[in-house]
Motif scaffolding. Structure first.
Motif, PDB file in Angstrom:
ATOM      1  N   GLU A   1      50.003  43.541  96.336  1.00  0.00           N
ATOM      2  CA  GLU A   1      49.246  42.686  97.144  1.00  0.00           C
ATOM      3  C   GLU A   1      47.799  42.286  96.530  1.00  0.00           C
ATOM      4  N   MET A   2      47.154  43.226  95.909  1.00  0.00           N
ATOM      5  CA  MET A   2      45.939  42.881  95.140  1.00  0.00           C
ATOM      6  C   MET A   2      46.202  42.238  94.055  1.00  0.00           C
ATOM      7  N   LYS A   3      47.009  42.274  93.132  1.00  0.00           N
ATOM      8  CA  LYS A   3      47.504  41.491  92.125  1.00  0.00           C
ATOM      9  C   LYS A   3      47.829  40.035  92.460  1.00  0.00           C
ATOM     10  N   GLU A   4      48.494  39.908  93.528  1.00  0.00           N
ATOM     11  CA  GLU A   4      48.699  38.568  94.266  1.00  0.00           C
ATOM     12  C   GLU A   4      47.350  37.843  94.557  1.00  0.00           C
ATOM     13  N   PHE A   5      46.417  38.611  95.192  1.00  0.00           N
ATOM     14  CA  PHE A   5      45.101  38.033  95.423  1.00  0.00           C
ATOM     15  C   PHE A   5      44.473  37.547  94.419  1.00  0.00           C
ATOM     16  N   ALA A   6      44.205  38.625  93.281  1.00  0.00           N
ATOM     17  CA  ALA A   6      43.730  38.041  92.194  1.00  0.00           C
ATOM     18  C   ALA A   6      44.333  36.876  91.460  1.00  0.00           C
ATOM     19  N   SER A   7      45.686  36.473  91.550  1.00  0.00           N
ATOM     20  CA  SER A   7      46.128  35.458  91.031  1.00  0.00           C
ATOM     21  C   SER A   7      45.609  34.111  91.674  1.00  0.00           C
ATOM     22  N   PHE A   8      44.980  34.076  92.803  1.00  0.00           N
ATOM     23  CA  PHE A   8      44.517  32.934  93.395  1.00  0.00           C
ATOM     24  C   PHE A   8      43.378  32.619  92.842  1.00  0.00           C
ATOM     25  N   PRO A   9      42.902  31.035  92.856  1.00  0.00           N
ATOM     26  CA  PRO A   9      41.550  30.832  92.172  1.00  0.00           C
ATOM     27  C   PRO A   9      40.549  31.228  93.040  1.00  0.00           C
ATOM     28  N   ALA A  10      39.336  31.370  92.406  1.00  0.00           N
ATOM     29  CA  ALA A  10      38.173  31.961  92.985  1.00  0.00           C
ATOM     30  C   ALA A  10      38.122  31.363  94.345  1.00  0.00           C
ATOM     31  N   ALA A  11      37.982  30.101  94.745  1.00  0.00           N
ATOM     32  CA  ALA A  11      37.648  29.311  95.804  1.00  0.00           C
ATOM     33  C   ALA A  11      38.746  29.763  96.940  1.00  0.00           C
ATOM     34  N   THR A  12      40.014  30.026  96.393  1.00  0.00           N
ATOM     35  CA  THR A  12      40.902  30.585  97.568  1.00  0.00           C
ATOM     36  C   THR A  12      40.577  31.791  97.974  1.00  0.00           C
ATOM     37  N   GLN A  13      40.252  32.792  96.980  1.00  0.00           N
ATOM     38  CA  GLN A  13      39.984  34.370  97.269  1.00  0.00           C
ATOM     39  C   GLN A  13      38.639  34.194  98.216  1.00  0.00           C
ATOM     40  N   ARG A  14      37.683  33.297  97.877  1.00  0.00           N
ATOM     41  CA  ARG A  14      36.496  33.316  98.630  1.00  0.00           C
ATOM     42  C   ARG A  14      36.777  32.866 100.302  1.00  0.00           C
ATOM     43  N   TYR A  15      37.642  31.717 100.375  1.00  0.00           N
ATOM     44  CA  TYR A  15      38.067  31.319 101.547  1.00  0.00           C
ATOM     45  C   TYR A  15      39.092  32.164 102.373  1.00  0.00           C
ATOM     46  N   ILE A  16      39.946  32.723 101.861  1.00  0.00           N
ATOM     47  CA  ILE A  16      40.681  34.064 102.447  1.00  0.00           C
ATOM     48  C   ILE A  16      39.690  35.122 103.031  1.00  0.00           C
ATOM     49  N   ARG A  17      38.908  35.634 102.074  1.00  0.00           N
ATOM     50  CA  ARG A  17      37.817  36.599 102.556  1.00  0.00           C
ATOM     51  C   ARG A  17      36.945  36.049 103.595  1.00  0.00           C
TER      52      ARG A  17
ATOM     53  N   VAL B   1      46.990  26.547 110.931  1.00  0.00           N
ATOM     54  CA  VAL B   1      47.308  26.044 109.495  1.00  0.00           C
ATOM     55  C   VAL B   1      46.709  24.874 109.104  1.00  0.00           C
ATOM     56  N   ALA B   2      46.962  23.917 109.899  1.00  0.00           N
ATOM     57  CA  ALA B   2      46.576  22.446 109.393  1.00  0.00           C
ATOM     58  C   ALA B   2      45.124  22.363 109.288  1.00  0.00           C
ATOM     59  N   PHE B   3      44.442  23.201 110.176  1.00  0.00           N
ATOM     60  CA  PHE B   3      42.756  23.290 109.861  1.00  0.00           C
ATOM     61  C   PHE B   3      42.612  23.808 108.602  1.00  0.00           C
ATOM     62  N   ASP B   4      43.001  24.983 108.208  1.00  0.00           N
ATOM     63  CA  ASP B   4      42.826  25.969 106.843  1.00  0.00           C
ATOM     64  C   ASP B   4      43.339  24.931 105.794  1.00  0.00           C
ATOM     65  N   LEU B   5      44.515  24.207 105.701  1.00  0.00           N
ATOM     66  CA  LEU B   5      44.944  23.526 104.691  1.00  0.00           C
ATOM     67  C   LEU B   5      43.963  22.264 104.508  1.00  0.00           C
ATOM     68  N   GLY B   6      43.383  21.596 105.734  1.00  0.00           N
ATOM     69  CA  GLY B   6      42.606  20.462 105.713  1.00  0.00           C
ATOM     70  C   GLY B   6      41.253  20.883 105.010  1.00  0.00           C
ATOM     71  N   GLN B   7      40.898  22.312 104.882  1.00  0.00           N
ATOM     72  CA  GLN B   7      39.575  22.589 104.255  1.00  0.00           C
ATOM     73  C   GLN B   7      39.843  22.717 102.793  1.00  0.00           C
ATOM     74  N   GLY B   8      41.011  22.434 102.150  1.00  0.00           N
ATOM     75  CA  GLY B   8      41.312  22.278 100.610  1.00  0.00           C
ATOM     76  C   GLY B   8      41.093  23.634  99.745  1.00  0.00           C
ATOM     77  N   ARG B   9      41.089  24.713 100.493  1.00  0.00           N
ATOM     78  CA  ARG B   9      41.007  25.854  99.654  1.00  0.00           C
ATOM     79  C   ARG B   9      42.169  26.927  99.546  1.00  0.00           C
ATOM     80  N   LEU B  10      43.354  26.487 100.406  1.00  0.00           N
ATOM     81  CA  LEU B  10      44.650  27.082 100.377  1.00  0.00           C
ATOM     82  C   LEU B  10      45.505  26.255  99.638  1.00  0.00           C
ATOM     83  N   PRO B  11      45.623  26.298  98.265  1.00  0.00           N
ATOM     84  CA  PRO B  11      46.251  25.239  97.627  1.00  0.00           C
ATOM     85  C   PRO B  11      47.940  25.686  97.443  1.00  0.00           C
TER      86      PRO B  11
END
Length: 184
Positions: A16-32, A95-105
């Motif tokens: 799970e940590m490796k998967e999280f690390a594979s996401f772009p920095a903006a995605t990691q920030r948005y998830i946190r 989900v639509a809101f979060d996808l609309g933020q452009g940080r979950l690619p």
């Protein structure tokens, strides 16, 4: 028997940590940020808001995420259409809101987030919610195309899902000044 489970749990946490690390920095920030809001972990406005636009986005996200406790209680135990109606529409909206933020690619980034926000029980419903949200007209057509192409055939057609709860919940860690330079 307890010691046999520990290495597997550790391996899954590492995966799970490796998967999280594979996401772009903006995605990691948005998830946190989303986990801080959705799990009521921190003052998200203080920690994550960099400007008035982001502050407005955090407020809107917090309003939508207020429905998460009820949504967790509504996760259907079977696939009967009468049991999914009160659950799937609010899930698609979030989900639509979060996808609309452009940080979950991608589907994997969305799945990573919602497994933690809602729980492992949401896994069977995520492909449908993701595809429905990714196809909504509020998203730019190019983004819709990229999102819908990000879900694998295996994820879209899985015959079963793990009920193992996620173990890794990323959070913000403050930088610590150790007073040592890397040159030493």
């Amino acid at each position: 028997m307890g010691s046999r489970k520990r290495p597997a749990e550790g391996a899954m946490t590492l995966a799970e940590m490796k998967e999280f690390a594979s996401f772009p920095a903006a995605t990691q920030r948005y998830i946190r940020r989303s986990l801080d809001i959705g799990l009521d972990r921190d003052d998200a406005m203080t920690r994550w808001s960099r400007d008035v636009v982001e502050a407005a986005s955090i407020r809107a996200q917090a309003r939508l995420y207020r429905s998460l406790p009820a949504l967790r209680e509504l996760v259907p135990e079977d696939s009967g259409l009468d049991s999914i109606e009160p659950f799937i529409a609010p899930l698609i909206t979030i989900v639509a809101f979060d996808l609309g933020q452009g940080r979950l690619p991608s589907f994997s980034a969305a799945r990573f987030l919602y497994e933690r926000l809602v729980g492992a029980e949401v896994r069977p419903w995520l492909p449908a919610a993701f595809c429905a949200a990714a196809a909504l007209p509020h998203l730019h057509p190019e983004l819709r195309r990229k999102l819908l192409q990000s879900i694998s055939e295996a994820a879209a057609t899985a015959s079963g899902w793990s009920n193992r709860q996620p173990a890794f919940f990323p959070y913000w860690v403050e930088k610590v000044d150790t007073g040592q330079s890397l040159a030493n």
